[in-house]
Each structure stands twice: as structure tokens, then as C-alpha cells.
Motif scaffolding. Structure first.
Motif, PDB file in Angstrom:
ATOM      1  N   SER A   1     -46.616  -4.798  -7.008  1.00  0.00           N
ATOM      2  CA  SER A   1     -47.466  -5.976  -7.165  1.00  0.00           C
ATOM      3  C   SER A   1     -46.573  -7.210  -7.057  1.00  0.00           C
TER       4      SER A   1
ATOM      5  N   ARG B   1     -41.532 -10.211  -8.426  1.00  0.00           N
ATOM      6  CA  ARG B   1     -40.921 -11.373  -9.097  1.00  0.00           C
ATOM      7  C   ARG B   1     -40.017 -10.956 -10.248  1.00  0.00           C
ATOM      8  N   ALA B   2     -40.192  -9.721 -10.716  1.00  0.00           N
ATOM      9  CA  ALA B   2     -39.311  -9.228 -11.781  1.00  0.00           C
ATOM     10  C   ALA B   2     -37.990  -8.708 -11.209  1.00  0.00           C
TER      11      ALA B   2
ATOM     12  N   GLU C   1     -54.378 -12.195  -5.391  1.00  0.00           N
ATOM     13  CA  GLU C   1     -53.021 -11.972  -5.924  1.00  0.00           C
ATOM     14  C   GLU C   1     -53.002 -10.876  -6.985  1.00  0.00           C
TER      15      GLU C   1
ATOM     16  N   ALA D   1     -46.143  -9.317  -9.376  1.00  0.00           N
ATOM     17  CA  ALA D   1     -45.376  -9.386 -10.630  1.00  0.00           C
ATOM     18  C   ALA D   1     -44.156  -8.463 -10.564  1.00  0.00           C
ATOM     19  N   ASP D   2     -44.321  -7.284  -9.971  1.00  0.00           N
ATOM     20  CA  ASP D   2     -43.185  -6.366  -9.813  1.00  0.00           C
ATOM     21  C   ASP D   2     -42.081  -7.026  -8.977  1.00  0.00           C
TER      22      ASP D   2
END
Ligand SMILES: Nc1nc2c(c(=O)[nH]1)N[C@H]1C(S)=C(S)[C@@H](COP(=O)(O)O)O[C@H]1N2
Ligand SMILES: [Mo]
Length: 233
Positions: A94, A99-100, A76, A96-97
Motif C-alpha cells: 500500500s 512510505r514506511a 489511495e 503506507a507500506d
């Protein structure tokens, strides 16, 4: 949702015609005529017992499909989704990108063309217009090609198809990150089309003006994959 490993993955080109042929005329009319809409509405229990025997019940179970097991395993921390092709600016995201970004939620039924159904699946993910905003499609792009880490699984959706239905790049399923066997970390969800249109273990989205047939379409499945009665008019 309960999971069940299917020891026999979808390993042959069983198109809708072949499927209907194996069931006989009465059932095929029920499944693929007007009543496909009633099935979508979730009234399986009203079908005759002989039909219920082959139509998976409400809340049926998933079968896990992979064309090339074992499933891809990503780290991940290093996983990236690439968006390229006919875009103004190729990008990589990513987890995180993603999910933002603004996330959407929906509950929809899932249909595999071979005849099993899972009702009321909860998805959370990124709508494609949100996902593509930064990359920006070039005017000549007409379709998106979805490329799985599980080679050579690919599928293509035209921009028109994507516009006309509740499709998303799903990150969560039934309230938790999509499990590995279901396509973690991201899978394409197109509720009004059969399951084969939804690429699991997504690695890359390439915008194109020459859409190629997807993996199962090269093996006989319908080119568009609408669940009968759900295609936009
Ligand atoms: N990478 C990949 N994606 C895939 C498939 C596959 O074999 N490999 N099978 C498709 C088919 S035919 C169906 S019905 C669904 C099944 O989803 P599940 O394995 O989560 O039940 O995934 C679709 N996406
Ligand atoms: Mo399927």
C-alpha cells in the motif's frame, strides 16, 4: 514547477532519428553530440539564439502525456503496488507500506526525447533495491517490467540499467505527492534515460528473464533510451 496541459499528447512514434531529421544537421549535432553533456550540465543559455529557440529554456515546462486519457484515478486507501514474476515471494504494498520504507531524495533534470526538458526536478521515493528486498529476485531474473494502470503502457529496465543509475520509484515530486497527471501515486524515475522509460500510474512490477520492448519501443523508440553521453561505459 509550473504545469501546462499539452493538447497534443505524444501520439506518434517519433524516434530520435525522426526528431533529429526535423531539426537539421547543425542542431542535431549540438543536441546529440558532445554538447548533449553540456545541455545536461545546464548551459542552455550559451547556445546560439537559433538553437535556443527550439531548446526549451532552463526551468522549462512539463507537458502531460497519457496514451489513454483520462488519467487513471486510484483510491489511495485501496491502491496496491504488486511485485511478482521471478521473485521468491510476490508482495503487495500500500502507499503506507511504501512510505514506511527508507526514502531517498534526488534532484535531476527531466528529458523527453521529443525535445523538451524540465530542470531541477526534486524527487523522493524508494530505491529499487529497497523496494525489492522483501520479494527477493530469483537468480534467473534479468529485468523488471513496469506495468501502468494506464493500459497498455509498459516499459522494461534491465537489472544492469537499474544498477547503473540513480533510479527510483518516486512518490513525491517537488515536495508534494506526485500529482495525478504526473502519475500519482507512483512513477518510475530514471534520470539518465529519456522520459518514456519512466512509467506513470505504476500498478505492477514483474521480474522477468524475457524483457519485452516497452510501449514506445514497440513504436520505434530506442530500446535503451539513454540520454546521449550518459550511458555507462
Ligand atoms: N502511463 C504512462 N506513462 C508515461 C507516458 C504515458 O503516456 N503513459 N509517457 C512517457 C513519456 S514519453 C514522458 S516524456 C513522460 C512525461 O511525463 P509527464 O506527463 O509527467 O510530463 O512520461 C512517460 N510515462
Ligand atoms: Mo517523452
Amino acid at each position: 514547477m509550473e504545469e501546462q496541459e499539452d493538447p497534443l499528447p505524444e501520439g506518434r512514434p517519433l524516434g530520435r532519428k525522426a526528431f533529429v531529421g526535423t531539426l537539421g544537421v547543425g542542431l542535431s549535432a549540438l543536441l546529440w553530440g558532445d554538447s548533449a553533456l553540456r545541455l545536461v550540465a545546464g548551459v542552455t543559455e550559451k547556445l546560439p539564439a537559433s538553437v535556443q529557440a527550439v531548446v526549451p529554456p532552463v526551468g522549462g515546462q512539463w507537458r502531460i502525456y497519457a496514451i489513454n486519457p483520462p488519467y487513471p484515478g486510484y483510491d489511495e486507501a485501496t491502491w496496491k503496488l504488486t511485485i511478482d514474476g521471478l521473485v521468491d515471494k510476490p508482495v503487495e504494498y500500500s502507499m503506507a507500506d511504501l512510505r514506511a520504507m527508507e526514502l531517498a531524495e534526488q534532484t535531476s533534470d527531466f528529458y523527453c526525447v521529443t525535445g523538451w526538458t524540465v530542470r531541477g526536478v526534486e524527487w523522493r521515493g524508494v530505491r529499487f533495491d529497497t523496494l525489492l528486498a522483501e520479494a527477493g529476485l530469483k537468480p534467473e531474473a534479468t529485468a523488471l517490467e513496469f506495468i501502468s494502470e494506464e493500459e497498455p503502457y509498459v516499459d522494461t529496465l534491465t537489472l544492469k540499467q537499474l544498477e547503473q543509475q540513480e533510479s527510483m520509484l518516486a512518490l513525491d515530486m517537488d515536495g508534494e505527492p506526485i500529482r495525478r497527471e504526473h502519475g500519482w501515486p507512483a512513477r518510475v524515475v530514471v534520470p539518465r534515460m529519456y522520459g518514456y522509460k519512466g512509467v506513470k500510474w505504476l500498478a505492477r512490477i514483474t521480474a522477468t528473464d524475457k524483457p519485452e520492448p516497452g510501449y514506445w519501443q514497440q513504436r520505434g523508440y530506442s530500446l535503451d533510451g539513454w540520454i546521449d553521453g550518459t550511458a555507462p561505459s
